[in-house]
Write a protein that holds these residues in place. Structure first.
Motif, PDB file in Angstrom:
ATOM      1  N   HIS A 142      54.203  59.595  82.187  1.00  9.57           N
ATOM      2  CA  HIS A 142      55.299  60.095  81.356  1.00  9.57           C
ATOM      3  C   HIS A 142      56.600  60.130  82.154  1.00  9.57           C
ATOM      4  CE1 HIS A 142      53.069  60.940  77.773  1.00  9.57           C
ATOM      5  NE2 HIS A 142      52.254  61.798  78.365  1.00  9.57           N
ATOM      6  N   PHE A 143      56.494  60.536  83.434  1.00  6.10           N
ATOM      7  CA  PHE A 143      57.687  60.573  84.275  1.00  6.10           C
ATOM      8  C   PHE A 143      58.290  59.178  84.403  1.00  6.10           C
ATOM      9  CE2 PHE A 143      59.529  59.794  88.455  1.00  6.10           C
ATOM     10  CZ  PHE A 143      60.554  60.734  88.476  1.00  6.10           C
ATOM     11  N   ASP A 144      57.438  58.187  84.667  1.00  3.32           N
ATOM     12  CA  ASP A 144      57.933  56.814  84.799  1.00  3.32           C
ATOM     13  C   ASP A 144      58.637  56.365  83.531  1.00  3.32           C
ATOM     14  OD1 ASP A 144      57.017  56.614  87.362  1.00  3.32           O
ATOM     15  OD2 ASP A 144      55.150  55.607  86.821  1.00  3.32           O
ATOM     16  N   SER A 145      58.045  56.714  82.369  1.00  9.21           N
ATOM     17  CA  SER A 145      58.651  56.317  81.100  1.00  9.21           C
ATOM     18  C   SER A 145      59.995  57.000  80.893  1.00  9.21           C
ATOM     19  CB  SER A 145      57.702  56.647  79.944  1.00  9.21           C
ATOM     20  OG  SER A 145      58.298  56.359  78.706  1.00  9.21           O
ATOM     21  N   ASP A 146      60.019  58.319  81.125  1.00  9.46           N
ATOM     22  CA  ASP A 146      61.271  59.066  80.947  1.00  9.46           C
ATOM     23  C   ASP A 146      62.314  58.626  81.963  1.00  9.46           C
ATOM     24  OD1 ASP A 146      60.038  60.428  78.922  1.00  9.46           O
ATOM     25  OD2 ASP A 146      59.559  62.190  80.130  1.00  9.46           O
ATOM     26  N   PHE A 147      61.876  58.385  83.210  1.00  7.91           N
ATOM     27  CA  PHE A 147      62.798  57.977  84.265  1.00  7.91           C
ATOM     28  C   PHE A 147      63.452  56.643  83.922  1.00  7.91           C
ATOM     29  CE2 PHE A 147      63.601  55.627  88.206  1.00  7.91           C
ATOM     30  CZ  PHE A 147      64.394  56.517  88.898  1.00  7.91           C
ATOM     31  N   GLY A 148      62.644  55.713  83.433  1.00  5.86           N
ATOM     32  CA  GLY A 148      63.183  54.390  83.140  1.00  5.86           C
ATOM     33  C   GLY A 148      64.131  54.376  81.958  1.00  5.86           C
ATOM     34  N   SER A 149      63.875  55.228  80.950  1.00  4.50           N
ATOM     35  CA  SER A 149      64.691  55.202  79.734  1.00  4.50           C
ATOM     36  C   SER A 149      65.870  56.165  79.789  1.00  4.50           C
ATOM     37  CB  SER A 149      63.816  55.553  78.522  1.00  4.50           C
ATOM     38  OG  SER A 149      63.259  56.856  78.655  1.00  4.50           O
ATOM     39  N   PRO A 153      72.077  57.807  85.644  1.00  7.10           N
ATOM     40  CA  PRO A 153      71.733  56.997  86.817  1.00  7.10           C
ATOM     41  C   PRO A 153      70.852  57.794  87.786  1.00  7.10           C
ATOM     42  CG  PRO A 153      74.070  56.784  86.299  1.00  7.10           C
ATOM     43  CD  PRO A 153      73.537  57.883  85.432  1.00  7.10           C
ATOM     44  N   ALA A 154      69.763  57.186  88.263  1.00  5.95           N
ATOM     45  CA  ALA A 154      68.829  57.898  89.134  1.00  5.95           C
ATOM     46  C   ALA A 154      68.110  56.930  90.058  1.00  5.95           C
ATOM     47  CB  ALA A 154      67.811  58.678  88.307  1.00  5.95           C
ATOM     48  N   ASN A 168      66.376  53.434  88.044  1.00 10.29           N
ATOM     49  CA  ASN A 168      66.416  53.227  86.597  1.00 10.29           C
ATOM     50  C   ASN A 168      67.604  52.347  86.205  1.00 10.29           C
ATOM     51  OD1 ASN A 168      68.631  54.929  86.723  1.00 10.29           O
ATOM     52  ND2 ASN A 168      67.852  56.403  85.232  1.00 10.29           N
ATOM     53  N   GLN A 169      67.625  51.976  84.935  1.00  9.87           N
ATOM     54  CA  GLN A 169      68.651  51.051  84.455  1.00  9.87           C
ATOM     55  C   GLN A 169      70.038  51.669  84.513  1.00  9.87           C
ATOM     56  OE1 GLN A 169      67.885  47.847  83.698  1.00  9.87           O
ATOM     57  NE2 GLN A 169      70.099  47.510  83.647  1.00  9.87           N
ATOM     58  N   GLY A 170      70.108  52.997  84.346  1.00  8.91           N
ATOM     59  CA  GLY A 170      71.407  53.664  84.411  1.00  8.91           C
ATOM     60  C   GLY A 170      72.092  53.460  85.750  1.00  8.91           C
ATOM     61  N   PHE A 171      71.308  53.531  86.850  1.00 13.43           N
ATOM     62  CA  PHE A 171      71.884  53.314  88.179  1.00 13.43           C
ATOM     63  C   PHE A 171      72.310  51.857  88.347  1.00 13.43           C
ATOM     64  CE2 PHE A 171      71.753  52.382  92.697  1.00 13.43           C
ATOM     65  CZ  PHE A 171      72.400  53.474  93.263  1.00 13.43           C
ATOM     66  N   THR A 175      76.228  50.644  89.113  1.00 20.61           N
ATOM     67  CA  THR A 175      76.611  49.950  90.347  1.00 20.61           C
ATOM     68  C   THR A 175      76.720  48.444  90.194  1.00 20.61           C
ATOM     69  OG1 THR A 175      74.282  49.783  91.022  1.00 20.61           O
ATOM     70  CG2 THR A 175      75.505  51.751  91.725  1.00 20.61           C
ATOM     71  N   GLY A 176      76.208  47.897  89.087  1.00 25.06           N
ATOM     72  CA  GLY A 176      76.216  46.451  88.918  1.00 25.06           C
ATOM     73  C   GLY A 176      75.212  45.747  89.807  1.00 25.06           C
ATOM     74  N   SER A 177      74.212  46.486  90.309  1.00 23.14           N
ATOM     75  CA  SER A 177      73.213  45.918  91.211  1.00 23.14           C
ATOM     76  C   SER A 177      72.009  45.403  90.433  1.00 23.14           C
ATOM     77  CB  SER A 177      72.752  46.975  92.218  1.00 23.14           C
ATOM     78  OG  SER A 177      73.835  47.489  92.959  1.00 23.14           O
ATOM     79  N   THR A 178      71.192  44.618  91.097  1.00 26.74           N
ATOM     80  CA  THR A 178      69.910  44.201  90.545  1.00 26.74           C
ATOM     81  C   THR A 178      68.824  45.116  91.092  1.00 26.74           C
ATOM     82  OG1 THR A 178      69.452  42.649  92.337  1.00 26.74           O
ATOM     83  CG2 THR A 178      70.679  41.809  90.429  1.00 26.74           C
ATOM     84  N   ARG A 179      67.692  45.152  90.398  1.00 28.37           N
ATOM     85  CA  ARG A 179      66.590  45.993  90.842  1.00 28.37           C
ATOM     86  C   ARG A 179      66.098  45.554  92.228  1.00 28.37           C
ATOM     87  NH1 ARG A 179      64.092  49.415  87.583  1.00 28.37           N
ATOM     88  NH2 ARG A 179      65.054  48.360  85.794  1.00 28.37           N
TER      89      ARG A 179
END
Length: 497
Positions: A142-149, A153-154, A168-171, A175-179
């Protein structure tokens, strides 16, 4: 039995009585590695209620149970917690998966810790402590799901090496960075606590695994620039590893929003102050004046400062109660006739438009007044003359229209192009023939239309220009330069091919 043995036995019974009712699973080992005792929680965690089912010794335990790490790697035989404890090797928390070899569906997630204790009498206690965390992997999912959505930014970093293990996608958006450019990099390399006078203190707390309270700083963008943020660090546990969760509030977006709001406020203030028509800004509930423009102050003959805090009605605008009630119902006021009494006792005829607005988070009312005193006087004179003529005939000759037009000299400013734009070409033709004195039959004959069609056009014209009588329509048209003698609309006839 010797005195020492009796004392040791008494100590063990006392220890067993203390821990028997604990929620944690407790297993006691003899110094030779034999499983001496387990409480009900430990037996239940292993799916049994009998001590002998644990296998009596570490090797017997391994024959009945399989242990794997959370990453599903099998634990080597000599690294089983009971084996390590039998070798007098204490250890801190281990996150393990526990399975029974005789039951393929049996699975428990446990956290295990080993203690090697001695008391003053030389008694030797080897204690295995087990915590049931069977529901925790689901919580981590659940944490992974909530963290990702989560749009906030985190980033999550391991405290052991400060490597980034989650982002996560917010970060990435901030920053305009890739994962790939973030995962595996260290917090220092990413400069996750960059900027601010308290950076040194924040890094010290990170190194100690302590929470980092809100602080202003910067994070690096992929384009090399800095992004102003408010950063927070919170210690968390992930898969048995101590980590730090960094969350960020993007100040750049807020700064851009605040700048845009300030610019809009400045533009509004400038337009409000320099508007040529009287305007006033009031509180939404009771129409107390908050601000007036120069044109309003000049119109009523007082200073703008004198108007602040005064009810709009006391400043001379009539019918304020009705307007306030309409505005509270969510209605807009458009071109409503009202009188504005000046400080000298004069009266201005106005068209008032007002609307509820929100400025600075507060409900307010913006009202504008168009002075139509001269136009009203001219229209009254013209309307009186027209109605006098219409008592004898329903049409006007061109000479009469021209004479009536001499009763007034309309100012070019009253000929509103926007008003004329709302009429179609056909409607303007109908209105022009009305100005020439034609009745419905005459208009129908001139335009080769049916009488009902003409009536529909006339009704539409009345609705669009806001009048109810033929004479008022003629006044409206004359005020905007329509006499019926303009150049006729050109219609191109199709050529025979």
């Amino acid at each position: 039995m010797t005195a020492n043995a009796d004392a040791h036995h008494a100590h063990r019974q006392h220890l067993q009585s203390i821990i028997a009712g604990l929620n944690e699973g407790i297993i006691l080992l003899e110094p030779n590695g034999t499983i001496a005792w387990a409480n009900a929680s430990a037996l239940g965690l292993h799916g049994t209620d009998r001590l002998e089912d644990l296998g009596s010794t570490p090797s017997g335990y391994r024959k009945r149970y399989t242990l794997t790490s959370r990453s599903h790697h099998r634990v080597p035989a000599r690294q089983y917690p009971l084996d390590r404890l039998a070798a007098a090797e204490p250890f801190d928390d281990l996150q393990l998966n526990l399975r029974r070899k005789d039951d393929g569906e049996f699975l428990r997630h446990v956290r295990v810790r080993g203690l090697h204790l001695r008391n003053g009498d030389g008694a030797d206690y080897r204690v295995l402590i087990l915590h049931d965390q069977t529901g925790k992997p689901r919580a981590e999912a659940h944490f992974d799901s909530d963290f990702g959505s989560n749009p906030v930014p985190a980033v999550v970093c391991r405290l052991q090496d400060l490597r980034c293990v989650k982002v996560n996608q917010g970060f990435l958006d901030m920053t305009g960075s890739t994962r790939e450019a973030v995962l595996g990099k260290s917090a220092r390399e990413l400069d996750l606590l960059g900027g601010g006078e308290d950076k040194g203190d924040a890094i010290a707390r990170l190194n100690k695994g302590q929470a980092i309270s809100q602080r202003e700083g910067v994070v690096k963008r992929a384009d090399g620039g800095d992004n102003a943020v408010i950063a927070t660090g919170q210690p968390i546990d992930m898969d048995g590893e101590p980590c730090m969760l960094f969350t960020y509030l993007d100040l750049e977006a807020r700064t851009r929003t605040e700048l845009a709001l300030r610019e809009n406020a400045e533009r509004f203030s400038t337009a409000f102050r320099l508007a040529p028509v009287p305007m006033v800004l009031c509180e939404g509930d009771d129409l107390l004046t908050r601000e007036v423009n120069d044109a309003f102050a000049v119109a009523i003959g007082v200073s703008a400062e004198h108007c602040i805090g005064q009810p709009l009605a006391e400043l001379g605008l009539q019918a304020c109660a009705d307007m306030a009630a309409d505005l509270k119902r969510g209605e807009r006021i458009r071109n409503r006739e009202a009188a504005l009494v000046t400080r000298a006792g004069g009266q201005l005829d106005c068209l008032v438009s007002a609307e509820s607005v929100t400025i600075g988070g507060l409900p307010q009312v913006l009202a504008a007044m168009q002075d139509i005193t001269e136009r009203k006087r001219s229209e009254t004179e013209l309307l009186t003359a027209i109605e006098a003529v219409m008592q004898d005939t329903s049409w006007f000759s061109r000479s009469i229209i021209d004479k009536l037009a001499q009763l007034r000299q309309p100012a070019p400013a009253t000929r509103d192009v926007a008003d004329l734009a709302q009429l179609t070409s056909r409607e303007r033709e109908v209105l022009g023939l009305m100005c020439q004195g034609h009745d419905d039959d005459g208009i129908a004959k001139s335009l080769k239309l049916s009488r009902n069609t003409v009536r529909n056009h006339v009704a539409t014209i009345y609705s669009k220009i806001g009048v109810h009588r033929r004479s008022a329509a003629i006044v409206w048209a004359r005020d905007r330069g329509i006499t019926g003698h303009e150049s006729p609309r050109r219609r191109d006839k199709p050529q025979a091919g």
